[in-house]
Design a protein around this motif. Structure first.
Motif, PDB file in Angstrom:
ATOM      1  N   THR A  26       6.367 -20.042 -21.164  1.00  0.00           N
ATOM      2  CA  THR A  26       6.062 -19.410 -22.442  1.00  0.00           C
ATOM      3  C   THR A  26       4.947 -20.182 -23.133  1.00  0.00           C
ATOM      4  OG1 THR A  26       7.745 -20.705 -23.623  1.00  0.00           O
ATOM      5  CG2 THR A  26       8.401 -18.540 -22.774  1.00  0.00           C
ATOM      6  N   ALA A  27       4.118 -19.441 -23.861  1.00  0.00           N
ATOM      7  CA  ALA A  27       3.052 -20.040 -24.660  1.00  0.00           C
ATOM      8  C   ALA A  27       2.495 -18.955 -25.570  1.00  0.00           C
ATOM      9  CB  ALA A  27       1.938 -20.595 -23.773  1.00  0.00           C
ATOM     10  N   TYR A  28       2.081 -19.365 -26.771  1.00  0.00           N
ATOM     11  CA  TYR A  28       1.421 -18.452 -27.724  1.00  0.00           C
ATOM     12  C   TYR A  28       2.288 -17.243 -28.079  1.00  0.00           C
ATOM     13  CZ  TYR A  28      -2.258 -21.036 -25.264  1.00  0.00           C
ATOM     14  OH  TYR A  28      -3.009 -22.008 -24.653  1.00  0.00           O
ATOM     15  N   GLY A  29       3.611 -17.401 -28.022  1.00  0.00           N
ATOM     16  CA  GLY A  29       4.484 -16.274 -28.341  1.00  0.00           C
ATOM     17  C   GLY A  29       4.576 -15.247 -27.224  1.00  0.00           C
ATOM     18  N   ARG A  30       4.269 -15.674 -25.992  1.00  0.00           N
ATOM     19  CA  ARG A  30       4.299 -14.759 -24.856  1.00  0.00           C
ATOM     20  C   ARG A  30       5.060 -15.385 -23.688  1.00  0.00           C
ATOM     21  NH1 ARG A  30      -1.373 -15.370 -25.647  1.00  0.00           N
ATOM     22  NH2 ARG A  30      -2.010 -14.174 -27.483  1.00  0.00           N
ATOM     23  N   LEU A  31       5.606 -14.535 -22.852  1.00  0.00           N
ATOM     24  CA  LEU A  31       6.267 -14.950 -21.622  1.00  0.00           C
ATOM     25  C   LEU A  31       5.363 -14.595 -20.455  1.00  0.00           C
ATOM     26  CD1 LEU A  31       8.826 -15.801 -19.915  1.00  0.00           C
ATOM     27  CD2 LEU A  31       9.444 -13.363 -19.974  1.00  0.00           C
ATOM     28  N   TYR A  32       5.075 -15.568 -19.604  1.00  0.00           N
ATOM     29  CA  TYR A  32       4.240 -15.347 -18.415  1.00  0.00           C
ATOM     30  C   TYR A  32       5.112 -15.525 -17.184  1.00  0.00           C
ATOM     31  CZ  TYR A  32       0.484 -16.013 -21.795  1.00  0.00           C
ATOM     32  OH  TYR A  32      -0.333 -15.896 -22.888  1.00  0.00           O
ATOM     33  N   ASN A  33       5.038 -14.552 -16.266  1.00  0.00           N
ATOM     34  CA  ASN A  33       5.832 -14.605 -15.045  1.00  0.00           C
ATOM     35  C   ASN A  33       4.978 -14.200 -13.859  1.00  0.00           C
ATOM     36  OD1 ASN A  33       7.773 -12.419 -13.263  1.00  0.00           O
ATOM     37  ND2 ASN A  33       8.351 -14.557 -13.318  1.00  0.00           N
ATOM     38  N   SER A  34       5.035 -15.000 -12.802  1.00  0.00           N
ATOM     39  CA  SER A  34       4.312 -14.669 -11.569  1.00  0.00           C
ATOM     40  C   SER A  34       5.125 -15.199 -10.405  1.00  0.00           C
ATOM     41  CB  SER A  34       2.918 -15.309 -11.572  1.00  0.00           C
ATOM     42  OG  SER A  34       3.029 -16.722 -11.526  1.00  0.00           O
ATOM     43  N   GLY A  35       4.607 -15.005  -9.187  1.00  0.00           N
ATOM     44  CA  GLY A  35       5.334 -15.528  -8.042  1.00  0.00           C
ATOM     45  C   GLY A  35       4.932 -14.854  -6.750  1.00  0.00           C
ATOM     46  N   PHE A  36       5.912 -14.660  -5.885  1.00  0.00           N
ATOM     47  CA  PHE A  36       5.633 -14.146  -4.551  1.00  0.00           C
ATOM     48  C   PHE A  36       5.203 -12.679  -4.566  1.00  0.00           C
ATOM     49  CE2 PHE A  36       8.436 -17.769  -3.679  1.00  0.00           C
ATOM     50  CZ  PHE A  36       7.666 -18.437  -2.747  1.00  0.00           C
ATOM     51  N   GLY A  37       5.401 -11.988  -5.669  1.00  0.00           N
ATOM     52  CA  GLY A  37       4.929 -10.613  -5.776  1.00  0.00           C
ATOM     53  C   GLY A  37       3.431 -10.520  -5.955  1.00  0.00           C
ATOM     54  N   GLY A  38       2.772 -11.640  -6.313  1.00  0.00           N
ATOM     55  CA  GLY A  38       1.314 -11.657  -6.413  1.00  0.00           C
ATOM     56  C   GLY A  38       0.755 -11.085  -7.690  1.00  0.00           C
ATOM     57  N   VAL A  39       1.580 -10.886  -8.722  1.00  0.00           N
ATOM     58  CA  VAL A  39       1.122 -10.340  -9.998  1.00  0.00           C
ATOM     59  C   VAL A  39       1.604 -11.245 -11.126  1.00  0.00           C
ATOM     60  CG1 VAL A  39       1.196  -8.368 -11.587  1.00  0.00           C
ATOM     61  CG2 VAL A  39       1.164  -7.978  -9.112  1.00  0.00           C
ATOM     62  N   LEU A  40       0.708 -11.497 -12.079  1.00  0.00           N
ATOM     63  CA  LEU A  40       1.064 -12.228 -13.290  1.00  0.00           C
ATOM     64  C   LEU A  40       1.357 -11.206 -14.385  1.00  0.00           C
ATOM     65  CD1 LEU A  40       1.246 -14.856 -15.020  1.00  0.00           C
ATOM     66  CD2 LEU A  40      -1.207 -14.555 -15.480  1.00  0.00           C
ATOM     67  N   TYR A  41       2.581 -11.254 -14.940  1.00  0.00           N
ATOM     68  CA  TYR A  41       2.978 -10.353 -16.016  1.00  0.00           C
ATOM     69  C   TYR A  41       3.050 -11.132 -17.328  1.00  0.00           C
ATOM     70  CZ  TYR A  41       4.409  -7.185 -12.266  1.00  0.00           C
ATOM     71  OH  TYR A  41       4.423  -6.376 -11.162  1.00  0.00           O
ATOM     72  N   CYS A  42       2.620 -10.483 -18.414  1.00  0.00           N
ATOM     73  CA  CYS A  42       2.647 -11.103 -19.730  1.00  0.00           C
ATOM     74  C   CYS A  42       3.455 -10.222 -20.683  1.00  0.00           C
ATOM     75  CB  CYS A  42       1.230 -11.296 -20.261  1.00  0.00           C
ATOM     76  SG  CYS A  42       1.154 -11.941 -21.949  1.00  0.00           S
ATOM     77  N   TYR A  43       4.505 -10.796 -21.287  1.00  0.00           N
ATOM     78  CA  TYR A  43       5.374 -10.070 -22.208  1.00  0.00           C
ATOM     79  C   TYR A  43       5.295 -10.704 -23.600  1.00  0.00           C
ATOM     80  CZ  TYR A  43       7.635  -8.322 -17.910  1.00  0.00           C
ATOM     81  OH  TYR A  43       7.893  -7.748 -16.687  1.00  0.00           O
ATOM     82  N   ASP A  44       5.455  -9.881 -24.625  1.00  0.00           N
ATOM     83  CA  ASP A  44       5.579 -10.360 -25.996  1.00  0.00           C
ATOM     84  C   ASP A  44       7.015 -10.826 -26.207  1.00  0.00           C
ATOM     85  OD1 ASP A  44       5.743 -10.712 -28.765  1.00  0.00           O
ATOM     86  OD2 ASP A  44       4.377  -9.057 -29.184  1.00  0.00           O
ATOM     87  N   THR A  45       7.211 -12.081 -26.586  1.00  0.00           N
ATOM     88  CA  THR A  45       8.568 -12.598 -26.745  1.00  0.00           C
ATOM     89  C   THR A  45       9.221 -12.144 -28.043  1.00  0.00           C
ATOM     90  OG1 THR A  45       7.715 -14.647 -27.728  1.00  0.00           O
ATOM     91  CG2 THR A  45       8.089 -14.646 -25.354  1.00  0.00           C
TER      92      THR A  45
END
Length: 480
Positions: A170-189
């Motif tokens: 988490t950073a800047y009020g956002r959740l960042y998730n990535s991994g073996f799927g090869g995509v970085l997702y950004c969510y508003d927390t």
């Protein structure tokens, strides 16, 4: 003993001097249990189970903990599971703020606590099998939101729960998730809304690996988040030899998801591959060549020259020079030998492939573009103005032609304003424009007198008569 303590590694040094070690340096032994090693110790509530564990602390604010949850290799969720919060504020340190039991998700779904966001004050859980994120309030434990999985999410994302920060941060009020799927997702927390994704688009937003790997997309992991950038790398648990081709280090804008730059680079086991970031520089270990790379905004050098001799006024003048990269890496033996005239500075758009050419023995890019240089002058009257702009070529050279407005001595300044890749630089030179020589005045002819004209006419007639007589004599002699 139902206590909560804050241990401080800086207390291994003498507090008075801040530099003298306060342990047995000869034997290398540290007694970490000394009271002097702790900032504070407070009692805590006996209602907190001794089998629970602290998970995340916000300094001088709150400590979040849970009862035992599933490990990454197991499935299912304890029913119920418990979450608690203890105050770390100096005035209420150790006070139990709240403790709640939550029912396990249905159908033996495995729930993990994955992150805490201090900005929007959210505790974030992941349901492994359904790819859903759930947010709870730090302040009272109430549920805030729940996400819906993206439709095209890769099944390989199932394995993204194995480790912490390289998959989820988490950073800047956002959740960042990535991994073996090869995509970085950004969510508003704040509400769990998906803001953007990186890696599942076209050029400039793609992690497609083609047939190079069995993953489809190259797996990407979060190395660091700093300066509104998310740094990503690719790798796997046990990389084979030869390594997969095309693995890259990436920098993505943390607000928009825009790809800022990429460079070739293979990393190893994800949990051991965090990138140190400081003072605008990021450092990573490249398994392709075994070298450490330090990437950041670097210094540049500009040169400029004008004709060394006086230029006649009214004659166009050519100004030329160079802009080069003078980062420390360019002085290494290999780079200094390959670029004896300096490494040309190039545009941000060309930087990734150019750095691979300069430092990784990759082919020279054919479509490299340079940087813009602004040319200004101080003319003989003390006026300053821009006379042209030029872009450097693949060799770092720029050139520009201008017409001096007045004769006299000029100062010419070439300025490279800098870019995302380089700091600015400038250089100046002198130019002299010689005034045009005064035009030569032809003398006015004096009119001839009338008597002179008569004499001239008479003289001319006499010459003709002499010539005619001479010719007559010659003819008469020939007849004899």
């Amino acid at each position: 003993n139902r206590q909560l303590s804050q241990w401080n590694s800086s207390r291994l040094w003498n507090i008075a001097t801040g530099v003298d070690p306060d342990w047995d340096t000869a034997g290398g032994v540290v007694d970490a249990s000394l009271e002097s090693r702790f900032d504070w110790t407070v009692p805590i509530s006996e209602t907190i189970s001794s089998s629970s564990s602290p998970y995340f602390a916000i300094f001088d604010d709150v400590l979040i903990g849970t009862s035992r949850l599933a490990s990454f290799a197991s499935t299912g969720t304890p029913d119920p599971y418990t979450v608690w919060a203890i105050s770390l504020k100096p005035e209420s340190r150790g006070t139990l703020l709240w403790m709640k039991d939550y029912p396990a998700p249905p159908e033996n779904v495995t729930r993990y606590i994955k992150a805490v966001d201090p900005v929007n004050r959210a505790i974030i859980f992941l349901d492994k099998e359904t790819f859903q994120w759930i947010g709870y309030s730090i302040d009272d434990g109430e549920k805030m939101w729940e996400t819906t999985p993206p439709e095209d999410m890769s099944d390989f994302a199932y394995f993204d729960t194995t480790h912490g920060g390289t998959f989820t941060s988490t950073a800047y009020g956002r959740l960042y998730n990535s991994g073996f799927g090869g995509v970085l997702y950004c969510y508003d927390t704040k509400d769990g809304k998906l803001l953007w994704s990186y890696g599942d688009g076209g050029e400039g937003n793609s992690t497609s690996g083609g047939l190079q790997t069995p993953w489809g997309r190259y797996p990407i992991f979060i190395a660091s988040i700093a300066d509104d950038k998310v740094y990503l790398f690719s790798g796997e648990h046990s990389p084979n030899t030869p390594l997969y081709k095309g693995l890259r280090v990436r920098a993505v804008n943390a607000t928009t998801g825009e790809e800022l730059w990429t460079m070739l680079g293979s990393m190893g086991y994800p949990p051991r591959s965090y990138y140190p970031v400081a003072d605008g520089f990021v450092v990573y270990h490249n398994l392709y060549d075994g070298l450490l790379y330090c990437v950041g905004k670097g210094p540049s050098a500009t040169t400029v020259s004008a004709p060394d001799v006086a230029v006649p006024y009214g004659t166009p003048v050519i100004i030329k020079g160079t802009v080069t990269d003078i980062a420390t890496g360019t002085t290494q033996d290999e780079q200094a030998a390959r670029f004896p005239n300096g490494v040309p500075a190039v545009s941000d758009a060309s930087m990734g492939e150019w750095m691979e050419y300069v430092y990784m023995q990759k082919p020279r890019p054919l479509d490299v573009t340079g940087v813009e240089v602004i040319l200004t002058v101080y003319d003989p009257n003390g006026n300053s103005y821009e006379v042209g702009r030029a872009t450097t070529d693949a060799y770092g050279m720029f050139k520009c032609v201008f017409d001096p407005l007045v004769p006299g001595e000029y100062t010419v300044i070439a300025t490279f304003a800098g870019s995302e890749s380089y700091w600015p630089s400038y250089a100046n030179t002198a130019l002299f424009v010689d005034a045009a020589p005064a035009a030569t005045v032809e003398p006015t002819p004096i009119p001839a007198q009338m008597t002179d004209m008569y004499v001239l006419g008479l003289g001319g007639g006499a010459i003709v008569a002499i010539i005619a007589v001479g010719l007559l004599i010659i003819l008469m002699l020939r007849k004899r």
